[in-house]
Design a protein around this motif. Structure first.
Motif, mmCIF file in Angstrom:
data_model
loop_
_atom_site.group_PDB
_atom_site.id
_atom_site.type_symbol
_atom_site.label_atom_id
_atom_site.label_comp_id
_atom_site.label_asym_id
_atom_site.label_seq_id
_atom_site.Cartn_x
_atom_site.Cartn_y
_atom_site.Cartn_z
ATOM 1 N N SER A 291 5.460 -14.793 37.621
ATOM 2 C CA SER A 291 6.373 -14.575 36.503
ATOM 3 C C SER A 291 7.835 -14.652 36.911
ATOM 4 N N GLU A 292 8.101 -14.727 38.209
ATOM 5 C CA GLU A 292 9.484 -14.788 38.678
ATOM 6 C C GLU A 292 10.094 -16.161 38.441
ATOM 7 N N ASP A 293 11.401 -16.200 38.235
ATOM 8 C CA ASP A 293 12.101 -17.445 37.909
ATOM 9 C C ASP A 293 11.964 -18.505 38.998
ATOM 10 N N GLN A 294 11.854 -18.088 40.257
ATOM 11 C CA GLN A 294 11.824 -19.055 41.351
ATOM 12 C C GLN A 294 10.436 -19.609 41.628
ATOM 13 N N LYS A 295 9.421 -19.113 40.918
ATOM 14 C CA LYS A 295 8.047 -19.563 41.152
ATOM 15 C C LYS A 295 7.763 -20.883 40.442
ATOM 16 N N GLY A 296 6.781 -21.625 40.980
ATOM 17 C CA GLY A 296 6.318 -22.828 40.313
ATOM 18 C C GLY A 296 6.978 -24.097 40.791
ATOM 19 N N THR A 297 6.543 -25.214 40.220
ATOM 20 C CA THR A 297 7.076 -26.526 40.574
ATOM 21 C C THR A 297 8.441 -26.751 39.932
ATOM 22 N N ASP A 298 9.130 -27.777 40.390
ATOM 23 C CA ASP A 298 10.432 -28.119 39.805
ATOM 24 C C ASP A 298 10.293 -28.422 38.316
ATOM 25 N N GLU A 299 9.202 -29.099 37.951
ATOM 26 C CA GLU A 299 8.991 -29.462 36.544
ATOM 27 C C GLU A 299 8.880 -28.221 35.662
ATOM 28 N N ILE A 300 8.120 -27.234 36.119
ATOM 29 C CA ILE A 300 7.941 -26.017 35.330
ATOM 30 C C ILE A 300 9.253 -25.248 35.224
ATOM 31 N N ARG A 301 9.974 -25.130 36.318
ATOM 32 C CA ARG A 301 11.239 -24.381 36.293
ATOM 33 C C ARG A 301 12.271 -25.086 35.423
ATOM 34 N N ASP A 302 12.327 -26.418 35.506
ATOM 35 C CA ASP A 302 13.281 -27.167 34.680
ATOM 36 C C ASP A 302 12.928 -27.043 33.195
ATOM 37 N N ALA A 303 11.634 -27.094 32.882
ATOM 38 C CA ALA A 303 11.210 -26.939 31.491
ATOM 39 C C ALA A 303 11.587 -25.564 30.966
ATOM 40 N N ALA A 304 11.432 -24.541 31.798
ATOM 41 C CA ALA A 304 11.789 -23.182 31.394
ATOM 42 C C ALA A 304 13.284 -23.075 31.094
ATOM 43 N N GLN A 305 14.090 -23.700 31.922
ATOM 44 C CA GLN A 305 15.533 -23.657 31.700
ATOM 45 C C GLN A 305 15.900 -24.311 30.377
ATOM 46 N N THR A 306 15.285 -25.421 30.063
ATOM 47 C CA THR A 306 15.558 -26.100 28.792
ATOM 48 C C THR A 306 15.121 -25.245 27.608
ATOM 49 N N LEU A 307 13.950 -24.641 27.710
ATOM 50 C CA LEU A 307 13.426 -23.839 26.604
ATOM 51 C C LEU A 307 14.243 -22.565 26.391
ATOM 52 N N ARG A 308 14.820 -22.024 27.440
ATOM 53 C CA ARG A 308 15.667 -20.830 27.277
ATOM 54 C C ARG A 308 16.900 -21.143 26.442
ATOM 55 N N LEU A 309 17.346 -22.392 26.496
ATOM 56 C CA LEU A 309 18.537 -22.785 25.750
ATOM 57 C C LEU A 309 18.222 -23.223 24.321
ATOM 58 N N ALA A 310 16.940 -23.395 24.005
ATOM 59 C CA ALA A 310 16.534 -23.907 22.687
ATOM 60 C C ALA A 310 16.377 -22.759 21.690
#
Length: 347
Positions: free
Chosen positions: A191-210
């Motif tokens: 559940s931490e922000d730094q976990k997962g692949t680059d794709e998952i983290r980048d998708a999360a960043q985009t969705l936080r702004l939506a």
């Protein structure tokens, strides 16, 4: 749903054969009877066999049209083989009914890979969608089931794909679950922000702004929380999603078999079973995949649903009911609107 809405059914697909498909269609028709909806069906397959099968369901005949298709897509057929025979198979013709506008949705219990390939080639993806995703409902401890996508259509996904899946999944939850702002999470190894692949983290960043979309992005969710009811939509790539789905189905069967063995182990256990039967019946109903059947390919210019190959008549009726509800709520239009709003804001 508008009066006269038609669902095209691949009557020859599925492991259980024509009899179960027709029984499921008849059951769905009875469920919708009296709701003010004139639900009708296009039964696609061997005309002679369907005509004979309808003798067991005389009330279905007046609500159905038969479209002959001599071929059947086998469970072992490769998508490329199925595509070449699309115009002569029950699966391909059912999808074509949607393309022609003769049906509002198509339902098949046949080969998933072939269904995906045929649907994508025939209906094409919606503007702004790179890849369609397979979405379905899984049981949860919350008030509603949870929407999970992708369940196997795309083994590898970019961040953009995952974001599009989130937008489509939220639209699906708003229609099917009647939620104003579905809670959306990305399946991850932590559940931490730094976990997962680059794709998952980048998708999360985009969705936080939506924040302008009718959804609430809650971040990451781990596999052990899938059915806790903490979110309404879970987004992942098709590789992870298919494993999660099969694991959940296997666990449900394991629990059911374990209970069955336990209750047969002694006379005291058998007495305990009789006392607890209402609770065990409720558990069995909740875990039965037939009561959660019907996965939809989101992102296409038309509705195509996949019913589980081994579904019984209850499962087939459930998948048809899901299709009918999507038609009624105009899911394809809602996805297009949400995606348009997202792209406009991101531009």
């Amino acid at each position: 749903m508008t009066n006269g809405s038609r669902i095209a059914v691949d009557a020859m697909g599925g492991d259980e054969g024509l009899a179960v498909m027709l029984a499921g269609v008849a059951r769905a028709r009875r469920q919708f009877e009296g709701r003010g909806s004139d639900l009708r069906f296009i039964l696609v397959g061997d005309e002679a066999a369907i005509t004979e099968g309808l003798k067991s369901h005389p009330n279905l005949t007046a609500h159905s049209e038969i479209v002959h298709a001599p071929g059947v897509v086998g469970s072992s057929d490769k998508p490329s083989q199925a595509i070449r025979r699309a115009k002569t198979t029950s699966m391909g013709v059912a999808i074509d009914m949607v393309k022609q506008g003769r049906a509002a949705a198509a339902v098949s219990s046949g080969n998933t890979g072939a269904l995906m390939a045929m649907a994508k080639l025939s209906l094409r993806t919606m503007p702004g969608i790179d890849r369609p995703a397979l979405a379905a409902m899984l049981p949860s401890l919350g008030e509603n089931d949870v929407v999970v996508l992708d369940l196997g259509a795309n083994t590898e996904c970019t961040a953009r794909n995952l974001v599009q899946f989130a937008v489509m999944g939220a639209a699906y939850a708003r229609t099917t679950l009647e939620l104003q702002s579905p809670r959306v999470a990305l399946l991850n190894i932590g559940s931490e922000d730094q976990k997962g692949t680059d794709e998952i983290r980048d998708a999360a960043q985009t969705l936080r702004l939506a924040t302008h979309l009718p959804m609430t992005f809650t971040g990451f969710i781990e596999g052990d929380r899938l059915s806790r009811g903490e979110v309404d939509v879970i987004v992942c790539d098709g590789f992870s999603g298919n494993i999660a789905l099969k694991t959940a189905e296997g666990t449900a069967r394991f629990v059911a078999d374990l209970l069955r063995r336990a209750f047969k182990s002694s006379m005291r256990s058998k007495i305990g079973f009789l006392i607890s039967k209402p609770a065990t019946d409720l558990l069995r109903h909740h875990l039965d995949p037939n009561n959660h059947n019907g996965a939809v390919f989101l992102g296409l210019n038309g509705l195509v649903l996949k019913s589980h190959g081994g579904a019984n008549e209850i499962g087939v009726a459930t998948a048809i009911s899901v299709a009918a509800k999507m038609v009624r709520d105009d899911l394809t239009r809602r996805i297009a609107e949400d995606l348009g709003n997202f792209e406009a804001k991101a531009a």
